[in-house]
Design an enzyme around this catalytic site. Sequence first.
Site, mmCIF file in Angstrom:
data_model
loop_
_atom_site.group_PDB
_atom_site.id
_atom_site.type_symbol
_atom_site.label_atom_id
_atom_site.label_comp_id
_atom_site.label_asym_id
_atom_site.label_seq_id
_atom_site.Cartn_x
_atom_site.Cartn_y
_atom_site.Cartn_z
ATOM 1 N N GLU A 145 0.824 -1.212 0.000
ATOM 2 C CA GLU A 145 0.000 0.000 0.000
ATOM 3 C C GLU A 145 0.859 1.264 0.000
ATOM 4 O O GLU A 145 0.545 2.234 -0.700
ATOM 5 C CB GLU A 145 -0.951 -0.017 1.196
ATOM 6 C CG GLU A 145 -1.984 -1.122 1.059
ATOM 7 C CD GLU A 145 -2.986 -1.099 2.181
ATOM 8 O OE1 GLU A 145 -4.078 -0.534 1.988
ATOM 9 O OE2 GLU A 145 -2.678 -1.640 3.259
ATOM 10 N N GLU A 175 -3.843 -9.420 3.292
ATOM 11 C CA GLU A 175 -4.884 -9.078 4.280
ATOM 12 C C GLU A 175 -6.056 -10.055 4.271
ATOM 13 O O GLU A 175 -6.595 -10.422 5.313
ATOM 14 C CB GLU A 175 -5.407 -7.659 4.026
ATOM 15 C CG GLU A 175 -4.433 -6.547 4.401
ATOM 16 C CD GLU A 175 -3.462 -6.181 3.293
ATOM 17 O OE1 GLU A 175 -3.319 -6.961 2.314
ATOM 18 O OE2 GLU A 175 -2.833 -5.107 3.407
#
Length: 423
Positions: A281, A301
Site C-alpha cells: 500500500e 490481508e
Amino acid sequence: MSDYFKPIPEIQPWTEDYWKATKRHKLLIQHCESCGVNIFYPRKYCPECWSGDLGWIEANGKAKIYSFSVMMDMVEPKFMADLPYVLAMVNLEEGVRMTTRIVECRPEDVAIGMEVEVVFEDISPECALPMFRPVNPALSPARPSNDEQTAEVSKQTVVMGPETYQTIRYEVGGNNGSVCRITLNRPGKLNSINRVMAEELIDAFKRVKQESSVGVVVLTGAGEKAFCTGGDLDIFPSLVEHESALDWLAHSGLDVQRAITGCEKVVIGEINGHCLAGGLELALCCDLLYAKESAQIGFTEINMGILPGWGGTARIVRSMPVFRARELLYSGSKNYTAREVYEMGLLTRVFKDDEFEEQCNRMVQKIASKKPNALRIAKEIMDKSTDGSDIETALAVERNGIQWLSSAPDVQETLAQFRTAGK
Ligand SMILES: [Zn+2]
C-alpha cells in the site's frame, strides 16, 4: 516596509478614511445613515438604498472564517515568496464579509468557522493591510503566550525531526541536494510499520515537501530482506486496545497516504525485498516503482478476513489492469515475483539483484537532474488526469502549469536558444 514590492491599494476619495484608519491599526466599516446597514467594502453609495449619507463605525476586529482556500502554487509571481498562504472570506461580528488573508498560523490548522481577529501589516506610509489570525494562541506558534498548554503544543511540534527519527532515516543528497532518501529502518522487523513509524513518515513527507532543492524522493527499506511487510502486528497487544488499534489503522493510515501522495515531489519506491500488505500500500502511493528481481509482492490481508485498508483496495485497481488487480487482492498470495507483478502491469521496471542499486541510482539521478518545478507540475497534471477528474479539468491544469513554468526566466532563455538554433 520600504522593501514591500507587492501591489499597494489605490486610495480613492471614498476609501481614504478607511485606509487612514488602517494606519492607526483600526478597522472601519461603512454604515448607512439612511437605512442602517453596515457595508463592506467602502463605496460611494449604499448598495441597499442608494443613499450617499454614509458614515463609519469601528469594527471590533472579531470574525469567523466563512470559507478559505490555501494557495499552493501558480499565483502572481510577486506573491510566490508567501506560498503557501491562506486566502479567506471572514464574517465580521458587525455582519459584513471581508476577503482577507489568514496569518500567524499553519495553513493546515485553518478551518471553516474558526474564530479569528484582525491584525495589521504596515505596507506603505499611507496604509496597512488588515489580515486575520486565529484567536486561539495555541494555533500561532510564534506568538508569545504564558499559557502552559500552548507551551506544551509548541514543544511537541518542534521535537520531531530527522535527528530524532527512531524508525526511518531521512537523508538529503545527490547533486545540489536534489534527492531525499527516506528509508524504513526496522530491518529486524522486516520494516513493518508501527505507530512511531507512521508519525515519522507523515513528518518526513511533509518536511521534504518544503525542501525546494529536492526533486526526487526515494522511499525504500533498510536491509536485504524487505521493503516493508505492512502493519506491525505487535500493535494489537490486547483486546482492550483492539479498538484503538483499529482506529489508528484507519485514520493514521490515511494520514500516511496523504503525506506521500501530497508531497509534490516525484516519489520513487525502490522495492528491495518483501513488499507485502501495508508495504504494498505504501508502494502504491509512489509515482514510480523499481523492484529487485528477488522481491516478493502481495496483498495478504484477505487471509485474515480483512482487506488492504491504507488505500490499497481502492488504489490497486487504478494502478494496474483491473482483472489482474483482482487476482492480487483475492488470492492473498504473498509470493508473486517481481517479474510476475511487472508482467501484470504494476511495476515500472524490474532490475537484476546485482544491478539493482546501480540501475536505480541511474534513474534517480536522471530524473533528479530535471527542474524540481517541472517535475512537480508534471506530477500534478498527471495525477489530475488519472484520479478520475474529467479530461477538461486535467487539460486546464496542464495549460496553467505550462504557462506558469514557461514564465521562468531561465526557461525563457532555453526556449529562445531553441528558436535561434532552429533558424
Ligand atoms: Zn442605505
